[in-house]
Design an enzyme around this catalytic site. Sequence first.
Site, short mmCIF file in Angstrom:
data_model
loop_
_atom_site.label_atom_id
_atom_site.label_comp_id
_atom_site.label_asym_id
_atom_site.label_seq_id
_atom_site.Cartn_x
_atom_site.Cartn_y
_atom_site.Cartn_z
N ASN A 52 42.51 42.83 22.51
CA ASN A 52 43.44 41.69 22.49
C ASN A 52 43.66 41.12 21.11
OD1 ASN A 52 40.62 41.17 23.34
ND2 ASN A 52 41.15 39.03 23.00
N THR A 90 43.58 32.90 51.62
CA THR A 90 45.02 33.08 51.81
C THR A 90 45.68 33.45 50.50
OG1 THR A 90 44.99 31.44 53.59
CG2 THR A 90 47.14 31.96 52.60
N CYS A 118 41.58 32.74 23.19
CA CYS A 118 40.55 31.94 23.84
C CYS A 118 39.70 31.15 22.85
CB CYS A 118 39.64 32.83 24.68
SG CYS A 118 40.47 33.68 26.03
N GLN A 145 45.71 43.52 28.30
CA GLN A 145 46.64 43.48 27.18
C GLN A 145 47.58 44.68 27.16
OE1 GLN A 145 47.58 41.29 25.15
NE2 GLN A 145 45.98 39.74 25.27
N HIS A 190 49.85 36.90 33.48
CA HIS A 190 50.51 36.12 32.43
C HIS A 190 50.63 36.87 31.12
CE1 HIS A 190 47.12 34.57 29.80
NE2 HIS A 190 46.45 35.12 30.78
#
Length: 382
Positions: free
Chosen positions: A154, A240, A326, A182, A204
């Site tokens: 990454n 769910t 991060c 990535q 994302h």
Amino acid sequence: MDEGLPIYLDYNATTPMDPKVVEAMRPCLESVFGNPSSTHAYGRKAKEILEEARTRVAALLGARPEEIVFTSGGTESNNMALCGVARARKAQGRHIVTSRIEHPAVLEPCLALMEEGFDVTFVNVDAHGMVDPQEVLAAFRSDTVLVSIMHSNNEVGTIQPIKAIAQAAKARGIIVHTDAAQSVGKVFVDVDDLGVDLLTVAGHKLYAPKGVGALYVRSGTPMERILFGAGQERGLRPGTENLLEIVGLGMAAAVAKDQLVEEIPRLKALRDRLQDLLFKAFPEARLNGHPEQRLPNTLSVSFPGTTVDLLLGAMPMVAASAGAACHSDQVRISHVLEAMGVPREAAQGTLRFSVGRFTRREDVETAAAIIQRAVRQVRDQT
């Protein structure tokens, strides 16, 4: 991007949702609200679009739909893969092999497993951030049950020789996991070509929403559950299903599959244009990552004589990252650059730029001028 906002060159941190993804999710906000486990018409409709999304993700990976398990994202997928397989195979052995440059979502589960009595070998990388398959092979023992090596890094973008590692592992009956968060959507990723048993996807990172991901689990791979509840997702991920975001992930996978052939060279041209402009201005700068075997969108550059906090402060109109996203709130040498042996003076001035689907050539050229000014300004101040 909106006018007045910085030029966004941080696609490895996260991606904006593609308009087609937003549109695909709309029915789940307006009319499709049933529980996919329900047997009435509302549930059947929800189940139908859930399985359509599963088929789309599988198609992007060259997998079968039943081998896709939806999760809350890359972190959960990695935890599920490592802890699930290690615990399921502990009677066969308690040894795991991984690398020193993995994402914390792999390193931390490994440390947790060590507290459970597992032994973990962390293999080194070379100056380009590349894992040597021979070093992985040398780390294998008679009690090795799992190897986890990321598909691409990454921070510096280096793409690892997963196929060679998987071949060596499979010959010894070792389960193979790769964190491809990535890579998926940026380069071609085929689970059968790679030969992996488990592969992590993060929504994302490929223009889907945050909070959704998937784990490819090859049929027959032994796994214990790490969450307990009802029987959704083959019993591996109870609860769910997050239908809204799963539908978004499915559409993101479909868009990526349709566009990859054209998008890969476009991203590479943008990245290379930025690289050329920066290195023409600063020939002493250092390129981090493999010069060829890396993600087409990723550029990690060290500017000696600077620090990332000052650099980012001097270029507010460019959104970039100091190492892994991060950790970008702290100025410190990342574990990846440290493992690669990047000198401290260079490492502390390292920025990662990552282009994406909505990056234009003019964005790259404008950003290059801003970055050049910032580097000169910081050097003049120090």
